[in-house]
Structure formats: structure tokens, C-alpha cells
Design a protein around this motif. Structure first.
Motif, PDB file in Angstrom:
ATOM      1  N   GLU A 203       0.836  -1.215   0.000  1.00 50.04           N
ATOM      2  CA  GLU A 203       0.000   0.000   0.000  1.00 50.04           C
ATOM      3  C   GLU A 203       0.869   1.263   0.000  1.00 50.04           C
ATOM      4  N   VAL A 206       2.706   1.720  -3.308  1.00 51.48           N
ATOM      5  CA  VAL A 206       1.833   2.297  -4.340  1.00 51.48           C
ATOM      6  C   VAL A 206       1.706   3.801  -4.127  1.00 51.48           C
ATOM      7  N   SER A 207       1.473   4.227  -2.883  1.00 57.34           N
ATOM      8  CA  SER A 207       1.259   5.662  -2.652  1.00 57.34           C
ATOM      9  C   SER A 207       2.540   6.457  -2.869  1.00 57.34           C
TER      10      SER A 207
ATOM     11  N   ASN B  41      -5.875   8.263  -9.238  1.00 55.94           N
ATOM     12  CA  ASN B  41      -5.909   7.309  -8.121  1.00 55.94           C
ATOM     13  C   ASN B  41      -6.972   6.251  -8.352  1.00 55.94           C
ATOM     14  N   GLU B  42      -8.108   6.694  -8.896  1.00 53.27           N
ATOM     15  CA  GLU B  42      -9.233   5.778  -9.122  1.00 53.27           C
ATOM     16  C   GLU B  42      -8.872   4.670 -10.109  1.00 53.27           C
ATOM     17  N   ARG B  44      -5.894   3.644 -10.619  1.00 52.33           N
ATOM     18  CA  ARG B  44      -4.646   3.076 -10.099  1.00 52.33           C
ATOM     19  C   ARG B  44      -3.463   3.332 -11.021  1.00 52.33           C
ATOM     20  N   ARG B  46       0.107   5.146 -11.896  1.00 50.51           N
ATOM     21  CA  ARG B  46       1.288   5.442 -11.065  1.00 50.51           C
ATOM     22  C   ARG B  46       1.856   6.802 -11.452  1.00 50.51           C
TER      23      ARG B  46
END
Lengths: 360, 139
Positions: A203, A206-207, B41-42, B44, B46
Motif C-alpha cells: 500500500e 503504491v502511494s 488514483n481511481e 490506479r 502510477r
């Protein structure tokens, strides 16, 4: 009561200038502040004052370990603007050089990690292995660090002795499979220093948008050689090692397995190496107006170059370089939280940071 | 519908993707950068980087935001006439260092966030990398 321990900027773990302020309670790290820019060179700005020959030499100096990758990414970005495409043989030579560079980078890192673990025998073993790769790189290019191999439209030097590369690859593979990987995975020294240490969860990975082996060791299977193939990678078969644990051990394992995959790629590329020219033969290029972007999977992760040019201009209008350490390094903050202070040099080293790239 | 095709719909943009220079470009019109970051973000995607350009004369700056979606390099250009744009740091933490770097190199303010010095020493002059693009390239 918390207190701050400054580490750096003189060689806090690696022989490069950066600083970490560790905020500790007892021996436990609660948070960390990261500082870079101690040797910032303004290379992007400098690139705007260099022509296409000079800029290739300049960008090779962004990084001493992955110098080939930087010129490869730059040339791949410049080629569409100049209406060039590298010949097939040049694309295969680019793959071979890029994978040799990955080999020496990963083996170098394994040696440094071993040294930071206090495992100096393994450090010597890894550096001996690395020398074999360096000898091959020198035999191909004439240089050990800045290879001057890439040019817009291909490469400068051919591969004339594939047998020597194959022999080195076989020796390296055998040593990795029979000595380095078994010792790193089974020795109590390596296990106790690496397992469960410096965890970056999927997690968080990814962030933070981490890249390369750091991402793959946190369970993210991204690799540009697979998802956006360049040079001749689309014609070659290889696996992308992924480990889910996110700790130092996972990062070590991913790199060890990537060494084996690089050996596989080099062998295939040598077998399939097509005959023909190694560059387009042009030495004067006309650039069209526009911006072109290229991305390459460097040993530490994704490198991106955006190059803008004005038709008729001698120099680029803008060159932007995004290096892997620039995105991987902020994740150290999350890796060291809750770690023992004594583990932090190894944790920061586990991302294989390059401050030459970061302070570009 | 592929994730790439879904992005203009999510953002309510009538423009379509244009592929140029290795990048899938989408002009967002009046859609702001924070809505874009939420949409990324929705799906996904990068985050990769922001590339800053100083435009000729008094035209301001162009900021190109890049994300990767399944190996596709996405680009979203924003032109700002004032030296300010919303920060997306709270939505997309990965932008932290590049927002700080652009703030120091181009003296652009990413509104809604605090800065610590990244490359420059505290109190140093901002805007060390200011250099106008030629008009032809900026088009």
C-alpha cells in the motif's frame, strides 16, 4: 522522550552526500527527515547549453553506475525528433549493454549490502564477481564507467567477441546460484539483519510510486521492459521477479533473481544478435520542433527523459530527467519507522540509492 | 472500455487522447489538477513526474503531469499564467519532492502545502532554473 540523531551528509551509510535526521525514542526510530541537494549540479540547465554530441557525453555523467542507461534513454528520446531509428543490431547491443550494467550494479549493491551487514567475506566475493562484468564492459567499450556506447541512431561500438561475454555470464550465473544466493538466503547473519527489517508495505509502495526492485520487492510487478518494451526487449523472454514481503531480504532476493534473469537475457540477445549496421551512419542530424519522451528500466528502476527541441537549434530547449532514486528515496521514511537505529544504514542502502542521479 | 478510455469520461472531458513523442496526451480544459489526481488514483495509475517549462514573454508556465497506466505514459498539460497551481500532495504523496523541486527551480507555488527546502539552502533565492522556451517549441 524523543531525540534527533543526524546521519550525514558525509557518508551516512554509503559514500555519497545526503543526510537523514533520525527521530528516535531509545533505540527505536520514530520518524526520519531526508535531505538531499548537497552536490546538486544543475545538469538539466547545463544541457540547454550543449549540442547533441555534447549532451550525450554530459548525460552519461548523471550517474556513474548506470551511465549507459542515461544515454540510452536520452538517445531514444532524441531519435524521433531527428527522424532516426536504431538498426536491429544496435537495439540488441543496447539490450546486452543495459543488462551488463544491471549485472554490475546489482552485484555491486549486493557487496555493499553485505558490508553493511558486517559480512565482509561476501562483500569480497561480490566485488570479485563485479570485476568480471567490468572487464567485459571495458572489453566492449574501452571504458569501465562512462562507456560512450550510445549515439542518436544506434551505438558506437560493435560486439566482436560474444564468446567472452558468454563465458563471463556462465561463470557469474554459477557463482550466484551456488554461492551468493544460497548464502544470502540461508546464513543466519543475512537472515537476522534482513528478514522483517525496513518493511515497505504494498500500500505504501503504491502511494509513494516507488519503482524498480524496491517496488517489485513490495509485491508490485512493474517493469518497463515488460510493460513498455524498448530496444529489443519485446523479442526476448524473461521473468520479472516479485517478492511480497517488502523487507530488506525481499529487496535482496529480487535483485539476486534479476541477476539470473539478466544472464538469461544476455544469452538470448547474443544468440539472436542480427547482422548489419550498428548505427544509421549519420553524423549530422536535423531536429524537428517538438518534445519527445523516453523511459527505460534502469537497475534501480524507471528513468525518464523529456527532450524538447526547436528546429534548426543547436541545443535542446529543455531536458527533464526523472531518476529512480528521486522517487524511491522518500520511501525510506516509511521503511525506517519502528526500525532499530542500528538497522537504518542497511535499510537506506536497501533501496540502492544513487545521489549522483538525484543531485543531477 | 479500457481504463485509458475511461479517463476522459471520468473527468467529463470531450477531448480525446493524442499520441505524440511517446506520450498519450489529454487536454483537460477547465478541469483542475486535483480532479485529475483523484481520477488517476481511481484507475490506479502510477505518478511519474511533473515537467515544468517557462513559456516565452509573459505567457507563464506549462506544467506537464505524467502518470503511467499499464505501461502507457500519460501526459496532462496545464498552463498557468500566475506562478501558482493547486498542490496534489495530499491526494498523491508521490509528488512531494517534484513539487518542492519545481518550487525551488521555477519559483512556482503549489497552493495548499508547506515546503521544506529540498535542493536549496533555507533562504536561498527561488527560480534558479528559469529559462524561457523558444516560441516555436512552446506552441
Amino acid at each position: 522522550m524523543s531525540y534527533k540523531i543526524p546521519m550525514g551528509p558525509y557518508h551516512p551509510g554509503l559514500e555519497e552526500p545526503y543526510k537523514l535526521d533520525m527521530i528516535c525514542e531509545g533505540e527505536t526510530v520514530k520518524d526520519a527527515e531526508l535531505h538531499i541537494g548537497f552536490n546538486f549540479r544543475g545538469i538539466e540547465h547545463l544541457a540547454e547549453t550543449r549540442n547533441y554530441i555534447q549532451i550525450t557525453a554530459l548525460m552519461e555523467r548523471v550517474c556513474g553506475i548506470c551511465s549507459f542507461i542515461h544515454t540510452l534513454t536520452l538517445c531514444q528520446a532524441m531519435e524521433p525528433l531527428a527522424g532516426l531509428e536504431a538498426p536491429p543490431r544496435a537495439k540488441y547491443i543496447r539490450v546486452i549493454m543495459a543488462e551488463l550494467e544491471r549485472l554490475h550494479s546489482h552485484v555491486l549493491w549486493a557487496g555493499i549490502a553485505a558490508k553493511l551487514m558486517g559480512f565482509k567475506t561476501m562483500f569480497m566475493t561480490c566485488f570479485e564477481l563485479r570485476e568480471k562484468v567490468m572487464d567485459i564492459l571495458q572489453a566492449i567499450s574501452g571504458n569501465r564507467v562512462n562507456y560512450s556506447m550510445n549515439r542518436p541512431g544506434g551505438v558506437n561500438r560493435d560486439i566482436t567477441d560474444p564468446g567472452a561475454i558468454l563465458r563471463m555470464v556462465e561463470a557469474l550465473e554459477a557463482e550466484m546460484a551456488h554461492t551468493v544466493i544460497p548464502i544470502f538466503t540461508t546464513s543466519s547473519t543475512a537472515r537476522s539483519r534482513c528478514a522483517g527489517v525496513g518493511v515497505l508495505t504494498t500500500e505504501k509502495a503504491v502511494s509513494c510510486a516507488v519503482v524498480g526492485p524496491v517496488a517489485r520487492a513490495s509485491g508490485i510487478g512493474q517493469d518497463l521492459r515488460r510493460s513498455a518494451p524498448y530496444a529489443a526487449y519485446a523479442e526476448l523472454d524473461f521473468d520479472v521477479p516479485v517478492q511480497p514481503a517488502g523487507d530488506v531480504k525481499a529487496r535482496l532476493l529480487v535483485r539476486a533473481l534479476e541477476i539470473m534473469e539478466s544472464c538469461k537475457l544476455i544469452r538470448q540477445a547474443l544468440e539472436k544478435l542480427p547482422p548489419g549496421e550498428i548505427n544509421t551512419g549519420d553524423d549530422k542530424f536535423k531536429f524537428s520542433t517538438g518534445t519527445s519522451t523516453s523511459r527505460v528500466e534502469a537497475p534501480r528502476g524507471e528513468v525518464m527523459y523529456s527532450v524538447s527541441w526547436k528546429e534548426g537549434a543547436r541545443n535542446p530547449a529543455r531536458v527533464h530527467v526523472r531518476t529512480p532514486t528521486f522517487v524511491n528515496m522518500p520511501a525510506i521514511r516509511w521503511m525506517v519507522k519502528g526500525a532499530r537505529l542500528a538497522d537504518t544504514p542497511l535499510i537506506q542502502a536497501s533501496i540502492d540509492p544513487c545521489y549522483s542521479c538525484t543531485d543531477r | 472500455m479500457t481504463p485509458l478510455e475511461s479517463i476522459p469520461l471520468k473527468l467529463g472531458v470531450s477531448e480525446t487522447w493524442q499520441f505524440a513523442g511517446g506520450v498519450h496526451w489529454l487536454n483537460l480544459g477547465s478541469v483542475g489538477v486535483r480532479a485529475l489526481a483523484a481520477a488517476m488514483n481511481e484507475v490506479r495509475a502510477r505518478f511519474i513526474t511533473i515537467t515544468a517549462y517557462e513559456l516565452p514573454k509573459d505567457e507563464g508556465f506549462r506544467l506537464e503531469y505524467h502518470w503511467d497506466l499499464n505501461g502507457n505514459l500519460l501526459g496532462f498539460p496545464f498552463t498557468i499564467t500566475q506562478k501558482s497551481i493547486d498542490s496534489i500532495f495530499d491526494i498523491c504523496p508521490a509528488v512531494d519532492w517534484i513539487e518542492r523541486e519545481i518550487h525551488e527551480e521555477y519559483s512556482i507555488d503549489f497552493a495548499g502545502r508547506a515546503y521544506e527546502p529540498l535542493l536549496l539552502k533555507p533562504g536561498a533565492t527561488l527560480g534558479v532554473n528559469l529559462r524561457e522556451l523558444p516560441t516555436e517549441v512552446a506552441k
